[in-house]
Write an enzyme that holds these catalytic residues in place. Structure first.
Site, PDB file in Angstrom:
ATOM      1  N   GLU A  68       1.348  -9.007   3.076  1.00  0.00           N
ATOM      2  CA  GLU A  68       2.599  -8.326   2.752  1.00  0.00           C
ATOM      3  C   GLU A  68       3.057  -7.491   3.946  1.00  0.00           C
ATOM      4  O   GLU A  68       2.345  -6.569   4.367  1.00  0.00           O
ATOM      5  CB  GLU A  68       2.426  -7.405   1.539  1.00  0.00           C
ATOM      6  N   CYS A  69       4.199  -7.800   4.486  1.00  0.00           N
ATOM      7  CA  CYS A  69       4.869  -6.999   5.506  1.00  0.00           C
ATOM      8  C   CYS A  69       3.994  -6.828   6.749  1.00  0.00           C
ATOM      9  O   CYS A  69       4.014  -7.677   7.632  1.00  0.00           O
ATOM     10  CB  CYS A  69       5.304  -5.657   4.938  1.00  0.00           C
ATOM     11  N   ALA A  70       3.205  -5.772   6.847  1.00  0.00           N
ATOM     12  CA  ALA A  70       2.337  -5.588   8.011  1.00  0.00           C
ATOM     13  C   ALA A  70       1.410  -6.778   8.177  1.00  0.00           C
ATOM     14  O   ALA A  70       1.157  -7.238   9.295  1.00  0.00           O
ATOM     15  CB  ALA A  70       1.534  -4.301   7.872  1.00  0.00           C
TER      16      ALA A  70
END
Length: 815
Positions: free
Chosen positions: A341-343
């Site tokens: 997720e994201c990072a």
């Protein structure tokens, strides 16, 4: 005990504000810390999808911070999640988001603080900022209280107050109870970051700062009255959210449960506590690993969860951990179930703002000036590890990067007319953050895939034969900053690995505000003199220690200059530039590089040495240095690293004997090498002679302000704390070197001189570690390196690299 069907008794309150920026986090975290310190068990909660504030709540309460978000989990789960998170607590404190009634746009306040207060029937205390207001806040508070009859605004906390008269004026105007007034204290403000507040895990003194917040709150707020407000909250009806009810439970397995490796540490701080709880309820074993320090995935990894965080802030360090990146790339290629997720998405991409990442995804990421922050509903674009085509979930985006994907993989989500991320039967990666408590089927599918996966086993990779160190054309002018570079963890530069104090940043800002006028060093001279008990005419502020050495080299036509080595090379280089022949006296390695005054020729009229000495870290006794004094001889003691010695033992700053000059630097200990700030202490006659050779206005206005600030009692106290930190960090490094049977010199400075044979400098660079080669110091050969002291987490990266090179402990230390 609560009987079946009985309501839940949970004292609770909401900390809200009329708008963002009023100090909700400061007050909420301080209130949690104060109540916890009073002996109560406090549960911290945050309205909205925020990951950062719950980190401060966890520090304050000693238990996980929790989120309450009707958008992410559905309205019906908000109270059950509150009861779950507050299980076993005496009281719950819920920090709001934005302004009290600010919710998702176009929804009449859905997912606002007021919405959560209504769902949980929790009284609200408003935080109002008095920094730029007076009676007007009473009108604002009255409007907040009257706007929604279903929201119980029980009172007000005044924040960032100034004069007592203004506080009295506001209290007279308010129609609500006032539970106290917190005075303005910029040192306790939580710092900002491009995505919001800095995560608690990234602040070197986070726990101490939260504790100080708690002390301030206990001193200035009425905790008894606030607790009464919490106890006035009505009982809540169940049920309590239970992860074991949301998933199917563990499958029958032979041996240990399957292991999910979950990224953590400073770069991966964003995840919901319920995610791990759901995975454990599904029969998985969850183990944290730190991509900044761990060089391998946990043994037997069967699943990977890479959550959110700030990888862009640590891109170079992440890129330097090449062995772990290779593990990740191989594990994903081998089909290990992976959620990013994201990072995590950025970490698995090919490059992040120019830094090489794992390369497991066909995409590159760059920083952008625009922050993407939105609540969305996303539709699954395909069947994948987590989703089924057409499935809709609620989520949020929170990033300041942009991804340029290549073709080849199905997208993970469709949002409006756009697609996002990547999805395969074993991988799900996107910018979207999803709270699995609101969509437990995602946790179940991931856990099922983990149970079915074959554990990843990385074969040990043989490190390539390291190149030899290149020749240095000017060894005396080679410094640690030449060693660092992209993709390397910095153990080469001796700058303190911590944030500058807020008071020092304010002083530097004052210096910038004075840049329109020529700088005046006299305030710095007076402050330094007072700090060291010297007369003002015995102090010369300089543009760092380097200018001081240049002035000393040009002070007179030295007949016989001696530099005691190994030693910081700049004094030697300055003397050579001034045309003076220099005699080198080398301390004996067999004697621990101790100073022997008898080695110095009697006719030397200038003697230069360091204390503690760079690069050996040896702290010479003051009485031994005093034996160097002779008539018509100047002894220069470089104490650039003396402030790293607890108590500054053996310092000669207060020694006023003729013929003695002490040079100090502030740049390394206070994390400001870009501000050249130093000074010389000596007899008034010599100081005057040096000042006549100084270029006018060489000391900048920011440097002047820094010297003044670093001479205060507050700075002296914090300097001691930094020195104690360094001593603790250094012991970890020295113990690690000893465990690996590596020779090193016991140090009193912020660095350790170690002997790592067989091309250790180059071998460490091959594993992403930059240390200072020491063969440019007279008296040392290519086996020696100087290692800057770093916090234990970073030091573990160095020790892990030494293990890969072949310097493993014969028996792992248990200390």
């Amino acid at each position: 005990m609560r009987g079946p069907g009985e309501p839940f008794r949970l004292p609770r309150l909401v900390v809200a504000a009329p708008s963002t920026g009023q100090g909700k986090t400061t007050v909420a975290a301080g209130l949690m810390a104060a109540l916890t310190a009073s002996g109560q068990v406090v549960s911290g909660h945050k309205v909205g999808p925020d990951y950062i504030d719950p980190g401060y709540h966890a520090l304050a309460c000693g238990r996980p911070g929790r989120n309450l978000d009707p958008h992410l989990t559905g309205e019906h789960r908000v109270t059950p999640l509150l009861l779950h998170g507050a299980r076993g607590a005496d009281l719950a404190v819920i920090e709001g988001v934005m302004g009290l009634h600010d919710g998702r746009l176009g929804t009449d306040g859905f997912a606002s603080t007021a919405h959560v207060a209504r769902l949980t029937r929790t009284p609200v205390i408003l935080v109002v900022d008095l920094a730029r207001a007076s009676r007007s806040v009473a009108a604002v508070a009255a409007g907040m209280a009257d706007f929604d009859s279903e929201v119980d605004v029980a009172g007000v906390i005044l924040n960032r107050t100034g004069s007592a008269r203004n506080v009295t004026e506001v209290e007279r105007a308010l129609r609500l109870p006032v539970f106290g007034a917190l005075p303005r204290d910029d040192d306790l403000a939580t710092p900002s970051r491009h995505l919001g507040l800095v995560p608690a895990t990234e602040r070197s003194e986070s726990a101490a700062a939260v504790a100080r917040l708690g002390e301030q709150v206990a001193r200035h707020l009425d905790l008894r009255a606030i607790s009464e407000v919490a106890r006035s909250a009505p009982d809540l009806d169940g049920p309590v959210w239970d992860p074991a009810v949301e998933v199917a439970g563990p499958s029958p397995t032979v041996g240990e449960p399957p292991l999910v490796a979950m990224a953590g540490g400073r770069a991966f701080t964003f995840r919901y506590a319920e995610t791990e709880e759901l995975l454990r309820a599904s029969g998985c074993r969850v183990v944290d690993f730190d991509p900044l320090t761990d060089i391998r995935l946990p043994a037997g990894t069967q699943g990977l969860y890479l959550g959110g965080g700030f990888p862009e802030m640590y891109a170079a360090e992440l890129a330097a951990n090449r062995t772990l990146l290779a593990d990740l790339r191989d594990a994903i290629a081998a089909g290990i179930p992976t959620v990013a997720e994201c990072a995590g998405l950025l970490y698995l991409s090919r490059r992040l703002d120019g830094a090489s990442m794992a390369g497991a995804l066909p995409a590159e990421a760059t920083m952008t000036p625009r922050l993407t922050l939105r609540l969305v509903e996303a539709t699954a674009a395909a069947d994948s590890l987590l989703t089924r085509r057409g499935e809709v979930v609620a989520g949020h985006e929170f990033h300041r990067t942009e991804l340029v994907p290549a073709a080849g993989l199905d997208p993970a989500w469709r949002i409006d007319d756009d697609t996002m991320g990547f999805a395969t039967p074993t991988l799900h990666a996107s910018y979207l953050h999803v709270h699995w408590a609101g969509h437990p089927q995602l946790a179940q599918r991931f856990a099922d895939a983990v149970h079915a996966a074959t554990p990843y086993s990385a074969s040990l990779r043989r490190a390539p034969t390291p190149p030899t160190a290149p020749q240095v054309s000017e060894p005396l002018r080679h410094h640690g900053d030449r060693e660092v570079g992209p993709g390397l963890v910095d153990f080469a530069v001796n700058v303190y690995a911590g944030e500058r104090p807020a008071w020092l940043d304010r002083a530097l800002q004052r210096g910038l505000e004075e840049a329109a006028a020529y700088p005046d060093p006299e305030p710095a001279r007076a402050a330094i003199a007072h700090r060291h008990g010297r007369r003002e005419d015995e102090v010369l502020p300089t543009a760092g220690a380097a200018e001081a050495f240049d002035l000393i080299a040009r002070l007179k036509p030295w007949r016989h200059a001696v530099v005691i080595h190994p030693q910081f090379t700049e004094p030697h280089a300055a003397l050579a530039r001034a045309g003076h022949p220099v005699t080198t006296v080398v301390c004996d390695p067999a004697g621990g590089f101790a100073l022997d005054p008898d080695q110095v020729p009697d006719d030397a009229d200038l003697v230069v040495l360091g204390n503690p000495t760079n690069p050996t870290g040896v702290l010479h006794p003051a009485e031994v240095i005093a034996r160097l004094r002779r008539p018509k001889r100047i002894v220069v003691v470089d104490e650039a690293f003396m402030d790293a010695v607890p108590g500054e033992q053996q310092s000669l700053v207060r020694n006023r004997r003729r013929g003695l000059l002490v040079v100090r630097s502030l740049t390394k200990h206070w994390s400001m090498p870009g501000i050249r700030a130093g000074y010389v202490l000596g007899s008034a006659r010599t100081i005057h002679a040096l000042s006549r050779r100084q270029v006018p206005w060489s000391v900048s206005a920011p440097a002047v302000q820094a010297m003044v600030a670093c001479a205060t009692h507050q700075a002296v106290t914090e300097s001691r704390a930094r020195a104690e930190n360094l001593a603790g960090w250094r012991s970890v490094l020295e113990r690690g070197l000893a465990d690996r049977h590596l020779e090193f010199v016991p140090s009193a400075g912020p660095f350790v001189l170690a002997r790592i044979p067989a091309g250790g400098w180059a071998a460490l660079r091959e594993h992403g570690i930059a240390v200072r080669r020491a063969d440019t110091f007279p008296g040392l050969d290519g086996d020696w390196v100087r290692i800057a002291v770093r916090p234990p987490g970073t030091t573990r990266r160095l020790l892990a690299a030494l293990d890969l090179i072949g310097y493993r402990p014969a028996v792992r230390s248990t200390r």
